[in-house]
Write a protein that holds these residues in place. Sequence first.
Motif, PDB file in Angstrom:
ATOM      1  N   TYR A 120       0.805  -1.203   0.000  1.00  0.00           N
ATOM      2  CA  TYR A 120       0.000   0.000   0.000  1.00  0.00           C
ATOM      3  C   TYR A 120       0.851   1.272   0.000  1.00  0.00           C
ATOM      4  N   PHE A 121       0.172   2.380  -0.292  1.00  0.00           N
ATOM      5  CA  PHE A 121       0.710   3.741  -0.395  1.00  0.00           C
ATOM      6  C   PHE A 121       1.363   3.966  -1.762  1.00  0.00           C
ATOM      7  N   HIS A 122       1.602   5.219  -2.054  1.00  0.00           N
ATOM      8  CA  HIS A 122       2.118   5.583  -3.373  1.00  0.00           C
ATOM      9  C   HIS A 122       3.526   5.060  -3.612  1.00  0.00           C
ATOM     10  N   ASP A 123       4.242   4.707  -2.536  1.00  0.00           N
ATOM     11  CA  ASP A 123       5.570   4.124  -2.716  1.00  0.00           C
ATOM     12  C   ASP A 123       5.590   2.635  -2.411  1.00  0.00           C
ATOM     13  N   GLY A 124       4.407   2.050  -2.135  1.00  0.00           N
ATOM     14  CA  GLY A 124       4.333   0.627  -1.857  1.00  0.00           C
ATOM     15  C   GLY A 124       5.046   0.207  -0.596  1.00  0.00           C
ATOM     16  N   SER A 125       5.189   1.117   0.380  1.00  0.00           N
ATOM     17  CA  SER A 125       6.017   0.837   1.555  1.00  0.00           C
ATOM     18  C   SER A 125       5.287   0.149   2.692  1.00  0.00           C
ATOM     19  N   ALA A 126       3.967   0.010   2.599  1.00  0.00           N
ATOM     20  CA  ALA A 126       3.213  -0.685   3.647  1.00  0.00           C
ATOM     21  C   ALA A 126       2.882  -2.088   3.158  1.00  0.00           C
ATOM     22  N   PRO A 127       3.502  -3.118   3.712  1.00  0.00           N
ATOM     23  CA  PRO A 127       3.328  -4.469   3.177  1.00  0.00           C
ATOM     24  C   PRO A 127       1.998  -5.121   3.522  1.00  0.00           C
ATOM     25  N   THR A 128       1.380  -4.704   4.625  1.00  0.00           N
ATOM     26  CA  THR A 128       0.140  -5.346   5.054  1.00  0.00           C
ATOM     27  C   THR A 128      -0.945  -4.306   5.313  1.00  0.00           C
ATOM     28  N   LEU A 129      -2.170  -4.774   5.324  1.00  0.00           N
ATOM     29  CA  LEU A 129      -3.302  -3.900   5.600  1.00  0.00           C
ATOM     30  C   LEU A 129      -3.202  -3.314   7.002  1.00  0.00           C
ATOM     31  N   GLU A 130      -2.828  -4.135   7.956  1.00  0.00           N
ATOM     32  CA  GLU A 130      -2.724  -3.658   9.340  1.00  0.00           C
ATOM     33  C   GLU A 130      -1.647  -2.583   9.477  1.00  0.00           C
ATOM     34  N   ASP A 131      -0.530  -2.764   8.806  1.00  0.00           N
ATOM     35  CA  ASP A 131       0.530  -1.754   8.853  1.00  0.00           C
ATOM     36  C   ASP A 131       0.052  -0.447   8.235  1.00  0.00           C
ATOM     37  N   ALA A 132      -0.682  -0.537   7.144  1.00  0.00           N
ATOM     38  CA  ALA A 132      -1.199   0.668   6.491  1.00  0.00           C
ATOM     39  C   ALA A 132      -2.182   1.393   7.395  1.00  0.00           C
ATOM     40  N   ILE A 133      -3.058   0.670   8.074  1.00  0.00           N
ATOM     41  CA  ILE A 133      -4.031   1.295   8.972  1.00  0.00           C
ATOM     42  C   ILE A 133      -3.318   2.021  10.107  1.00  0.00           C
ATOM     43  N   ARG A 134      -2.360   1.361  10.729  1.00  0.00           N
ATOM     44  CA  ARG A 134      -1.625   1.968  11.841  1.00  0.00           C
ATOM     45  C   ARG A 134      -0.922   3.246  11.412  1.00  0.00           C
ATOM     46  N   ARG A 135      -0.233   3.184  10.284  1.00  0.00           N
ATOM     47  CA  ARG A 135       0.519   4.352   9.827  1.00  0.00           C
ATOM     48  C   ARG A 135      -0.396   5.481   9.385  1.00  0.00           C
ATOM     49  N   MET A 136      -1.520   5.135   8.757  1.00  0.00           N
ATOM     50  CA  MET A 136      -2.478   6.168   8.353  1.00  0.00           C
ATOM     51  C   MET A 136      -3.056   6.881   9.562  1.00  0.00           C
TER      52      MET A 136
ATOM     53  N   GLN B   5      -2.192  10.775   9.497  1.00  0.00           N
ATOM     54  CA  GLN B   5      -3.259  11.638   9.009  1.00  0.00           C
ATOM     55  C   GLN B   5      -4.245  12.081  10.090  1.00  0.00           C
ATOM     56  N   LEU B   6      -4.314  11.321  11.183  1.00  0.00           N
ATOM     57  CA  LEU B   6      -5.289  11.623  12.234  1.00  0.00           C
ATOM     58  C   LEU B   6      -4.652  11.939  13.574  1.00  0.00           C
ATOM     59  N   ASN B   7      -3.340  11.713  13.666  1.00  0.00           N
ATOM     60  CA  ASN B   7      -2.654  11.870  14.945  1.00  0.00           C
ATOM     61  C   ASN B   7      -3.282  10.983  16.009  1.00  0.00           C
ATOM     62  N   ALA B   8      -3.715   9.790  15.574  1.00  0.00           N
ATOM     63  CA  ALA B   8      -4.406   8.859  16.453  1.00  0.00           C
ATOM     64  C   ALA B   8      -3.563   7.617  16.669  1.00  0.00           C
ATOM     65  N   GLY B   9      -3.344   7.269  17.928  1.00  0.00           N
ATOM     66  CA  GLY B   9      -2.597   6.066  18.250  1.00  0.00           C
ATOM     67  C   GLY B   9      -3.537   4.922  18.558  1.00  0.00           C
ATOM     68  N   ILE B  10      -4.107   4.324  17.537  1.00  0.00           N
ATOM     69  CA  ILE B  10      -5.056   3.243  17.762  1.00  0.00           C
ATOM     70  C   ILE B  10      -4.314   1.962  18.125  1.00  0.00           C
ATOM     71  N   ASN B  11      -4.963   1.133  18.954  1.00  0.00           N
ATOM     72  CA  ASN B  11      -4.298  -0.076  19.440  1.00  0.00           C
ATOM     73  C   ASN B  11      -4.475  -1.244  18.484  1.00  0.00           C
ATOM     74  N   ALA B  12      -3.852  -2.363  18.824  1.00  0.00           N
ATOM     75  CA  ALA B  12      -3.843  -3.513  17.929  1.00  0.00           C
ATOM     76  C   ALA B  12      -5.247  -4.060  17.702  1.00  0.00           C
ATOM     77  N   ALA B  13      -6.068  -4.047  18.735  1.00  0.00           N
ATOM     78  CA  ALA B  13      -7.430  -4.558  18.585  1.00  0.00           C
ATOM     79  C   ALA B  13      -8.242  -3.669  17.649  1.00  0.00           C
ATOM     80  N   GLU B  14      -8.048  -2.372  17.737  1.00  0.00           N
ATOM     81  CA  GLU B  14      -8.767  -1.450  16.856  1.00  0.00           C
ATOM     82  C   GLU B  14      -8.291  -1.585  15.412  1.00  0.00           C
ATOM     83  N   ILE B  15      -6.990  -1.757  15.249  1.00  0.00           N
ATOM     84  CA  ILE B  15      -6.449  -1.972  13.902  1.00  0.00           C
ATOM     85  C   ILE B  15      -7.045  -3.239  13.295  1.00  0.00           C
ATOM     86  N   ALA B  16      -7.086  -4.303  14.072  1.00  0.00           N
ATOM     87  CA  ALA B  16      -7.640  -5.563  13.583  1.00  0.00           C
ATOM     88  C   ALA B  16      -9.116  -5.414  13.251  1.00  0.00           C
ATOM     89  N   SER B  17      -9.839  -4.630  14.028  1.00  0.00           N
ATOM     90  CA  SER B  17     -11.268  -4.437  13.793  1.00  0.00           C
ATOM     91  C   SER B  17     -11.505  -3.705  12.474  1.00  0.00           C
TER      92      SER B  17
END
Length: 307
Positions: free
Chosen positions: A254-270, A274-286
Amino acid sequence: MAPLCTFVLWLTMGNAVPPPRLQSRHISEEPIAPLLSVGVQQAARVELGGRLFRDPRLSADGSRSCSTCHDLATNGASVRALDTGMDGKLLPLNTPTVFNAALNFRFNWEGQFRTLEEQAAASLRNPQIMGSSPEVAVARLMTDSAMVGRFKAVYNHQPDVENLLDAVASFERSLITPNSRFDRWLAGETTALTPSEVRGYQLFKSVGCASCHQGVNIGGNLFSRHGLFKPLASPKPLLLRVPSLRNIAITPPYFHDGSAPTLEDAIRRMAASQLNAGINAAEIASIATFLRTLTGERSGLTGGLQP
């Protein structure tokens, strides 16, 4: 995943496939509209465009076609972070999927093209992608009597630049993937999603993802800056067309440079960028659980659109 916006430039929708048929008790309540059917296309143009999409004669040296990077048997893109150009060097940006691309209001990551025809012509001319031109492609097709006959049957005219680009664009407009489980849920099929998937969707909205990922293409209808709070990916280009989240589960990296290998990694980094939100692992999985319901249907594919 795509950048969630704070500063966005809203532009009018245009040059997309005919509006999808919407039948949903949720339309007035939800930021996302279901895609339940595909606009009627001219079958003969679509068939011809499909041949051209796979035809290596459109490239300078006959070594590649549009389908070289846009694999129609799987996810409409590739599994590589960056594809390789004709010069053997990596392309500067990740290859976006061609599925549902026609629903975007602009084309390419930077959104510099307003129509699919413009985008196709630019890809033909790009020295790294096809290294040719519409004019060169037409000249080659003119030497093939069978192909000339196909153009005459469809356009009542021999191949020319206009009908070449029209055929390719017509094919691309057919590459729509409706009837995801989430589409069916929006349309009122309450059992199409599990309770955990519905909770993921509610979190997707409450965290703020739906601010940019909304509408029938779940994105693709505005521009956004990235790296608003923290760096997200390669710093350039800074302003990007927000990509669609349809079929997102099957289009890593994911991303314009393809640097996020998994969906979960992309969600966490986004969330952080973009939101300044530190969501936890359970929220990322959800949220990831919900995003996996966005995989649609594509007739004729053999196991390609599987979450």
